[in-house]
Design an enzyme around this catalytic site. Structure first.
Site, mmCIF file in Angstrom:
data_model
loop_
_atom_site.group_PDB
_atom_site.id
_atom_site.type_symbol
_atom_site.label_atom_id
_atom_site.label_comp_id
_atom_site.label_asym_id
_atom_site.label_seq_id
_atom_site.Cartn_x
_atom_site.Cartn_y
_atom_site.Cartn_z
ATOM 1 C CG ASP A 203 50.877 50.001 28.812
ATOM 2 O OD1 ASP A 203 51.098 49.487 29.554
ATOM 3 O OD2 ASP A 203 51.144 50.509 27.723
ATOM 4 C CB CYS B 25 50.773 44.905 33.577
ATOM 5 S SG CYS B 25 51.242 43.346 33.817
ATOM 6 C CG HIS C 12 51.537 44.828 29.501
ATOM 7 N ND1 HIS C 12 51.992 45.143 30.206
ATOM 8 C CD2 HIS C 12 51.111 46.001 28.929
ATOM 9 C CE1 HIS C 12 52.186 46.205 30.822
ATOM 10 N NE2 HIS C 12 51.543 47.187 29.654
ATOM 11 C CG ASN D 238 54.122 47.091 36.232
ATOM 12 O OD1 ASN D 238 54.761 46.115 37.316
ATOM 13 N ND2 ASN D 238 54.165 45.837 34.746
#
Length: 1116
Positions: free
Chosen positions: A495, A238, A478, A233
């Site tokens: 993630d 993201c 997010h 990131n």
């Protein structure tokens, strides 16, 4: 100690959490990190939990739901969920904190922490004792960067037949908050009460069921545990990372991207090459992949990586860009082949045989979710028919306005179906976008046959491949991706840089939204984009077929591997930089052509740089230079540059006692060493350099000045004994300058900037004639000719003095904000007119037709205008700029001379032609002029009607309404510059010339529903008392030049004192001038004049954007 206090709550503090005493209560936890939390199923919070057989600190493994359809989760230490217990002995005598042995969940150590706690109530003399119960994670780590989102049930086991005492927590564990729980989990009296059954043999059993996400900032090996790697990131990327992973696992697309020809592409600007690089590294790397080169290829600045955008918008823009780059290549058509479906938009009249049909392609489908339970309801809403009646009738050409049905129907669904869930919708109450977090279900298997006009060759059966999830609200959050890479129901959570296995429940059910009462799912976490793969296309187009190295062209593999090799080399050089020093070498051929002070301009010259080990000996370095320069070592001599006290840089003799010394010692510890490298003359390839005695010899540099050309020429260097007389150097100077041998010369010493002194007595020795004789001194000579006095700069002294005052100034066009400008070298002694003339000569214009502006001191941009009577010099004009700030001035071209302009007032207004088209106009009347003079000036610049009145008028326009008309004898000084007011000039129409007593002019303005929503160009309309309003409507239609159909959509209203009264369409209205007369206030003051409002939609309304968010653009 981080804990939850019972019966206490302080807003926005993570320590103060609501407690949960019963299963139906919900524990609300403030978000610390903008991420989402997806956990597995939890058991009922009450009951005996008899199935758990645990000893002190032992782990009780639990079976995961749906285990029969999913592969086993990660190995023991990396598992996402565990239940463990801890027996606290001698509870009645517990005084200190008691910690359980640790167990591993997500490769982090977790412990149960218990302690006695005391607190004072309202009565200070009374102390309440209770049990503190906490869950601790990774407490012994020294790392400051780790974090792990987890939820847990804290249980005090009942050792009789009663229920356990249970509370829940949810928390982001990190270095500063590595434990979380309750300071007052249960009162001490209740704990020790034998009837409660919590204590047996003076011991209690504490149990924790913890469910944790994969941690960030620790050594989580995604490749080992899942077979896949994540994406780093950059700050707020993201949303992009989740989309890239989704596209990467669309294997057919990945293969096509690899086949795009990029051999000749610029590695910094090519989007296809950057995407190939990301896909290649995702396929081959063992650790998370960076995306900086990809965003750089988009043309994004660093700030763009810290601005969160819409993943749906990025998906469209990126696929459009790839599709355009695939044209005329072997993979042309891949994007539509994968993502394009087709639908029919139709409008069918109810009462006549007329239908409009248009086939349209689509790459994704936006589904309305508000008020919908699931995907099927959204599709039904998508294809639902809309009735067009009333004011919204359909224009059926010759059939006129007709009632009709409007809708869409699908004719073909694509192999890869992107469903965009409209979680963000406009809220008219708040006038902004809001996020809809309602529950919305989507199936793992989806059938869309009912929404097709006719069945396709294969059923429209789809399998869910990816779920892109957003946690947060409209202002940020997010993104993560849940992907089913092979379409077999085995899910992974992506993630950013962390990839972990997850259950089907985590990937699908937990992302339906509406989990406000479920502690295991974080608030405002729900699916935002769904990707379905058509079942029949898995084999037909091999969409999910494995991608191997054979699918990657060899040229691409070699290029990317070479990039990695070079990057590894650069990283190695960076890590070993402390072992090396840089030598900046200046050779004599680089000194020719320099026109300034000293031997060169150190800010602009390009040195030849050598990276050498600090430990290398001087002799070894000379060997490197010998090999690089093509001379023997005895044909090279180093002269280090040193800064003198007068701020000049000159070569000086090298003090070298031992050739075996390290180069760092020789350079006196300077890690960047600048030297003049003397080499033997190329015409003498076999001779060595002449010896130099540092005690008796001196190194001098020679320059020749030509007053006619106003230039200096470098004439080499010379070794001379200190006892040499100045006149003994004249033959050498004449030879190098090409003068006759007996030419008389004037000789100067260049001491420092603005100090070049003539040597009056040429019979003196060097040490007597020169000021502080040193190696590196510069002698400047010129022919001593009486005719030199006719030149602008007759002597070398004059030349260097003029040089001292020279400055490079950049001039930028004020009217063009993106203008980079042009640079002129000027003298700081110049006055305003000299500067203006120099700029005008460059622009080939009149200096009096230019206006100049100072540069702002605090930021880049034009400041105040410069008057043409400015009496200062250019040096004084630039004095306000900081030393390192660019010397910049702004200019603008004028249509009148600057001295005339400064006596006038710039007057901004709008010219409106008879067709109501607006054009910005800037006039320059005298400051003392009247409106009449202003209108006379405007006549020169506007085009009047052929058969019009030829008369102009000036009016005020405020909020798209005409406020007043100014009388011609009004002084311009009375007209204030008001940002809320626009001055408007227009030609007086023929029918406005002379009005009867029963006539008046009324303002006509547009608005949409609300009076404050005015828009468009207002105008004045003549009305007559008693006339039919249908005649007024006709004049309005003529003025607007619109059709009868459009006029039917307009509602007319008389607006008086901020209230509208709509004119009824059913009855015939006749104009009453009293309705348009200004009302008198009770205090005697007159209210604004009423106006005629046209209520209709604003077709030119611009969509609202968050002022912080720019639309996504890929610039390359």
């Amino acid at each position: 100690m981080n804990h939850c206090q019972e019966n206490e709550r302080v807003a926005n503090e993570p320590e103060d959490m609501d407690t949960q005493e019963a299963p139906e209560d919900t524990l609300q936890v403030p978000e610390v990190r903008s991420g989402d939390n997806n956990v597995g199923d939890t058991e009922d919070v009450t009951g005996d939990n008899e199935g758990h057989v645990t000893l002190n600190g032992d782990i009780a493994n639990e079976e995961t739901e749906n285990q029969e359809t999913e592969e086993p989760m990660e190995e023991d230490g990396s598992r996402s969920e565990a239940t463990f217990s801890y027996t606290v002995q001698n509870i009645s005598r517990l005084k200190e904190t008691s910690l359980s042995p640790s167990i591993k969940v997500r490769n982090l150590p977790w412990k149960i922490m218990a302690m006695p706690r005391s607190s004072h109530g309202q009565d200070r003399d009374r102390t309440t004792k209770s049990l503190g119960f906490f869950l601790q994670s990774n407490a012994d780590s020294d790392s400051q960067a780790w974090s792990c989102q987890a939820s847990a049930e804290l249980r005090l086991r009942n050792q009789k037949d009663g229920p356990d005492h249970v509370k829940r927590i949810q928390h982001l564990f990190y270095c500063k908050e590595n434990d979380w729980g309750f300071s007052h989990f249960i009162s001490w009296n209740d704990l020790m009460d034998p009837e409660k059954g919590y204590v047996k043999d003076d011991s209690i059993i504490l149990e924790v069921q913890v469910v944790a996400d994969a941690p960030h900032g620790v050594s989580w090996d995604s490749k080992k545990l899942t077979g896949y790697v994540g994406l780093k990131n950059q700050g707020a990327t993201c949303y992009m990372n989740s989309l890239l992973q989704c596209l990467f696992f669309t294997n057919k697309l990945r293969k096509a991207v690899y086949l795009m020809p990029t051999e000749s592409d610029d590695s910094t600007k090519s989007v296809p090459l950057a995407l190939q690089r990301v896909f290649y590294e995702l396929q081959h790397n063992d650790k998370a992949v960076g995306t900086k080169k990809l965003t750089k290829s988009f043309g994004w600045e660093t700030l763009d990586s810290f601005m969160q955008h819409d993943v749906q918008e990025l998906c469209r823009v990126l696929l459009d860009n790839i599709e355009s780059k695939m044209k005329a290549t072997c993979v042309e058509g891949t994007i539509p082949q994968l993502f394009e479906g087709k639908m029919i938009s139709y409008i069918k009249c109810k009462h006549v045989n007329y239908e409009s049909v248009r086939t349209e392609p689509f790459y994704d489908i936006q589904l309305n979710i508000k008020g919908k339970k699931n995907v099927y309801e959204s599709f039904k809403d998508y294809v639902a028919k809309e009735t067009m009646d009333g004011e919204n009738k359909y224009d059926a050409g010759d059939n006129g306005l007709q009632e009709a049905e409007k809708g869409v129907i699908f004719t073909q669904f694509p192999p890869v179906l992107h469903l965009q869930l409209m979680r963000f919708q406009y809220d008219p109450v708040t006038d902004s976008n809001v996020k809809i977090n309602d529950r919305y279900e989507f199936p793992f298997k989806l059938n869309l046959d009912p929404f097709l006009k006719e069945p396709e060759q294969t059923p429209a059966d789809y399998t869910l491949h990816s779920v892109l999830v957003h946690s947060g609200d409209n202002h940020g959050g997010h993104y993560v991706g849940f992907i089913n890479p092979r379409g077999d129901g085995k899910w992974c959570k992506f993630d950013d840089d962390v990839v972990s296995r997850c259950s089907k429940n985590e990937a699908i059910d937990n992302n339906f939204g509406g989990h406000d009462d479920d502690l295991s799912v974080r608030h405002c976490t729900n699916a935002y984009m769904l990707v379905y793969i058509r079942d029949s296309c898995k084999g037909m187009f091999d969409i999910l077929q494995a991608v191997t190295d054979d699918d990657i062209p060899d040229t691409l593999k070699k290029r990317l591997q070479e990039e990695k090799r070079l990057e590894a080399q650069r990283r190695k050089e960076k890590t070993e930089a402390h072992l090396y020093m840089t030598m900046q070498v200046l050779s004599e051929d680089q000194l020719y052509g320099h026109q300034g002070n000293d031997l060169c301009d150190f800010d602009k010259i390009k040195f030849r740089e050598f990276r050498v080990l600090k430990s290398a000996t001087f002799k070894e370095v000379m060997g490197i230079l010998s090999q690089a320069m093509g001379y023997r070592e005895d044909q090279l001599r180093l002269w280090p540059f040193s800064q003198r006290t007068n701020q000049t840089y000159r070569p000086t003799v090298l003090e070298l006692d031992e050739p075996g010394k390290s180069i760092l010692e020789v350079s006196e510890g300077d890690s960047s060493w600048t030297v003049f490298l003397e080499t033997q003359h190329p015409e003498c390839p076999d001779t060595v350099l002449p010896p130099f005695d540092k005690e008796t010899d001196v190194l001098l540099f020679l320059k020749m000045y030509d007053p006619k050309a106003k230039r200096v020429s470098y004439c080499g260097h010379v070794y001379a004994p200190i006892s040499t007389k100045i006149n003994q150097l004249i033959p050498l100077m004449c030879e190098r300058a090409g003068y006759p041998p007996n030419t008389r010369l004037a000789i100067y010493e260049e001491v420092k900037p603005n100090m070049t002194e003539k040597i009056p007595d040429q019979s003196l020795q060097l040490d007597k004639a020169l000021d502080e004789l040193m190696d590196g001194d510069i002698l400047v000579f010129q022919g001593d000719d009486p005719d030199n006095s006719h030149f602008d700069l007759p002597t070398a002294r004059d030349y260097f003095r003029d040089l001292y005052y020279r400055v490079e100034v950049t001039f930028c066009d004020k009217a063009n904000p993106s203008d980079t400008g042009f640079a002129l070298t000027l003298s700081q002694k110049m006055n305003y007119y000299s500067v203006a003339k120099a700029v005008a000569d460059y622009l080939e214009t009149d200096p009096m037709l230019l206006q100049f502006f100072k540069s702002q001191g605090h930021r880049d941009g034009p400041g105040h205008p410069l008057r043409c009577t400015y009496e200062g010099t250019l040096r004084e004009l630039l004095a306000t700029l900081k030393p390192r700030q660019p010397k910049k001035l702004y200019y603008q071209r004028l249509s009148i001379k600057i001295n005339e302009l400064e006596n006038k007032r710039p007057f901004k207004c709008v010219w409106v032609n008879p067709k109501l088209k607006e054009e910005e106009l800037v006039l320059y009347p005298n400051k003392t002029d009247t409106v009449r003079d202003l209108l006379r000036e405007a006549h020169k610049y506007v085009q009047l009607s052929e058969n019009g009145t030829g008369k102009l008028r000036l009016m005020d326009v405020i909020s798209n309404k005409i406020f007043q008309e100014h009388k011609e004898d009004t002084s311009l000084e009375q007209l204030a510059n008001n940002t809320s007011k626009t001055y408007r000039i227009e030609e007086v129409p023929l029918d406005h010339g002379s009005l009867g007593e029963d006539e008046m002019l009324v303002c006509v303005a547009h608005f949409q529903k609300e009076l404050f929503c005015t828009f468009g160009t207002p105008f004045l309309l003549r009305i007559k008392d008693g006339e039919a309003f249908t005649d007024v409507k006709e004049r309005v239609r003529d003025q607007l030049d619109t059709s009868e159909k459009e006029m039917e959509k307009i509602k007319f209203a008389i607006v008086v004192m901020g209230r509208q009264s709509y004119i009824p369409e059913e009855t015939e209205y006749h104009v009453d001038l009293k309705d348009f007369q200004p009302q008198t206030h009770s205090g005697g003051t007159q209210q604004p004049r009423p106006w005629l409002g046209l209520d209709h939609p604003n077709k030119n309304k611009r969509p609202r954007y968050n002022y912080l968010e720019k639309p996504i653009k890929i610039l390359n």
